[in-house]
Design a protein around this motif. Structure first.
Motif, short mmCIF file in Angstrom:
data_model
loop_
_atom_site.label_atom_id
_atom_site.label_comp_id
_atom_site.label_asym_id
_atom_site.label_seq_id
_atom_site.Cartn_x
_atom_site.Cartn_y
_atom_site.Cartn_z
N ASP A 13 -3.14 -11.50 1.14
CA ASP A 13 -2.96 -10.38 0.22
C ASP A 13 -1.51 -9.91 0.21
O ASP A 13 -0.98 -9.50 -0.82
CB ASP A 13 -3.87 -9.20 0.59
CG ASP A 13 -5.33 -9.47 0.27
OD1 ASP A 13 -5.63 -10.46 -0.43
OD2 ASP A 13 -6.17 -8.68 0.75
N ALA A 14 -0.85 -9.97 1.37
CA ALA A 14 0.54 -9.54 1.49
C ALA A 14 1.52 -10.64 1.07
O ALA A 14 2.72 -10.40 0.98
CB ALA A 14 0.83 -9.13 2.93
N GLY A 15 0.99 -11.84 0.81
CA GLY A 15 1.84 -12.95 0.40
C GLY A 15 2.72 -13.49 1.51
O GLY A 15 3.81 -13.99 1.26
N LEU A 16 2.23 -13.41 2.74
CA LEU A 16 3.00 -13.89 3.88
C LEU A 16 2.48 -15.23 4.36
O LEU A 16 1.29 -15.52 4.26
CB LEU A 16 2.92 -12.88 5.03
CG LEU A 16 3.49 -11.50 4.72
CD1 LEU A 16 3.17 -10.54 5.86
CD2 LEU A 16 4.97 -11.56 4.48
N THR A 17 3.39 -16.02 4.91
CA THR A 17 2.99 -17.31 5.47
C THR A 17 2.61 -17.13 6.94
O THR A 17 2.92 -16.11 7.56
CB THR A 17 4.14 -18.33 5.40
OG1 THR A 17 5.21 -17.87 6.25
CG2 THR A 17 4.64 -18.52 3.99
N GLN A 18 1.95 -18.13 7.48
CA GLN A 18 1.61 -18.10 8.90
C GLN A 18 2.88 -18.04 9.75
O GLN A 18 2.92 -17.35 10.77
CB GLN A 18 0.78 -19.32 9.27
CG GLN A 18 -0.59 -19.30 8.67
CD GLN A 18 -1.41 -20.55 8.97
OE1 GLN A 18 -0.85 -21.59 9.30
NE2 GLN A 18 -2.71 -20.44 8.84
N GLU A 19 3.92 -18.72 9.31
CA GLU A 19 5.19 -18.72 10.05
C GLU A 19 5.81 -17.32 10.05
O GLU A 19 6.32 -16.86 11.08
CB GLU A 19 6.16 -19.73 9.45
CG GLU A 19 7.45 -19.85 10.23
CD GLU A 19 8.36 -20.95 9.70
OE1 GLU A 19 9.38 -21.21 10.36
OE2 GLU A 19 8.08 -21.54 8.65
N GLN A 20 5.76 -16.63 8.92
CA GLN A 20 6.31 -15.27 8.85
C GLN A 20 5.55 -14.33 9.78
O GLN A 20 6.16 -13.50 10.46
CB GLN A 20 6.26 -14.75 7.41
CG GLN A 20 7.25 -15.44 6.49
CD GLN A 20 7.04 -15.07 5.04
OE1 GLN A 20 5.92 -15.07 4.55
NE2 GLN A 20 8.13 -14.76 4.35
N ILE A 21 4.23 -14.45 9.79
CA ILE A 21 3.43 -13.61 10.67
C ILE A 21 3.77 -13.91 12.14
O ILE A 21 3.91 -13.00 12.95
CB ILE A 21 1.92 -13.83 10.42
CG1 ILE A 21 1.53 -13.32 9.02
CG2 ILE A 21 1.07 -13.16 11.49
CD1 ILE A 21 1.63 -11.83 8.83
N ALA A 22 3.90 -15.19 12.47
CA ALA A 22 4.23 -15.58 13.84
C ALA A 22 5.57 -14.99 14.26
O ALA A 22 5.70 -14.45 15.36
CB ALA A 22 4.26 -17.10 13.96
N ASN A 23 6.57 -15.08 13.38
CA ASN A 23 7.89 -14.52 13.70
C ASN A 23 7.81 -13.02 13.91
O ASN A 23 8.41 -12.47 14.83
CB ASN A 23 8.89 -14.86 12.60
CG ASN A 23 9.29 -16.31 12.60
OD1 ASN A 23 9.21 -16.99 13.61
ND2 ASN A 23 9.71 -16.80 11.45
N TYR A 24 7.07 -12.34 13.06
CA TYR A 24 6.92 -10.89 13.16
C TYR A 24 6.25 -10.49 14.47
O TYR A 24 6.64 -9.52 15.12
CB TYR A 24 6.12 -10.36 11.97
CG TYR A 24 5.88 -8.88 12.01
CD1 TYR A 24 6.89 -7.99 11.67
CD2 TYR A 24 4.65 -8.37 12.40
CE1 TYR A 24 6.68 -6.62 11.71
CE2 TYR A 24 4.42 -7.01 12.45
CZ TYR A 24 5.44 -6.14 12.10
OH TYR A 24 5.22 -4.78 12.15
N LEU A 25 5.23 -11.25 14.87
CA LEU A 25 4.49 -10.95 16.09
C LEU A 25 5.16 -11.49 17.35
O LEU A 25 4.77 -11.14 18.46
CB LEU A 25 3.07 -11.53 16.00
CG LEU A 25 2.18 -10.93 14.91
CD1 LEU A 25 0.87 -11.69 14.83
CD2 LEU A 25 1.94 -9.45 15.17
N GLY A 26 6.16 -12.36 17.17
CA GLY A 26 6.85 -12.92 18.32
C GLY A 26 6.05 -13.99 19.04
O GLY A 26 6.14 -14.14 20.25
#
Length: 37
Positions: A13-26
């Motif tokens: 829904d937010a248009g984020l990739t799995q890689e972007q989420i991983a980077n955000y979460l560390g």
């Protein structure tokens, strides 16, 4: 609905990739990929 399904829904829904989420979460991208199984 399980947590992995909720994460996947909100991520898409937010248009984020799995890689972007991983980077955000560390965490690694495979850690995010695994949560979507």
């Amino acid at each position: 609905m399980q947590i992995n399904e909720q994460i996947k829904k909100y991520r898409k829904d937010a248009g984020l990739t799995q890689e972007q989420i991983a980077n955000y979460l560390g965490v690694s991208t495979p850690a995010v990929n695994k949560s979507n199984q």
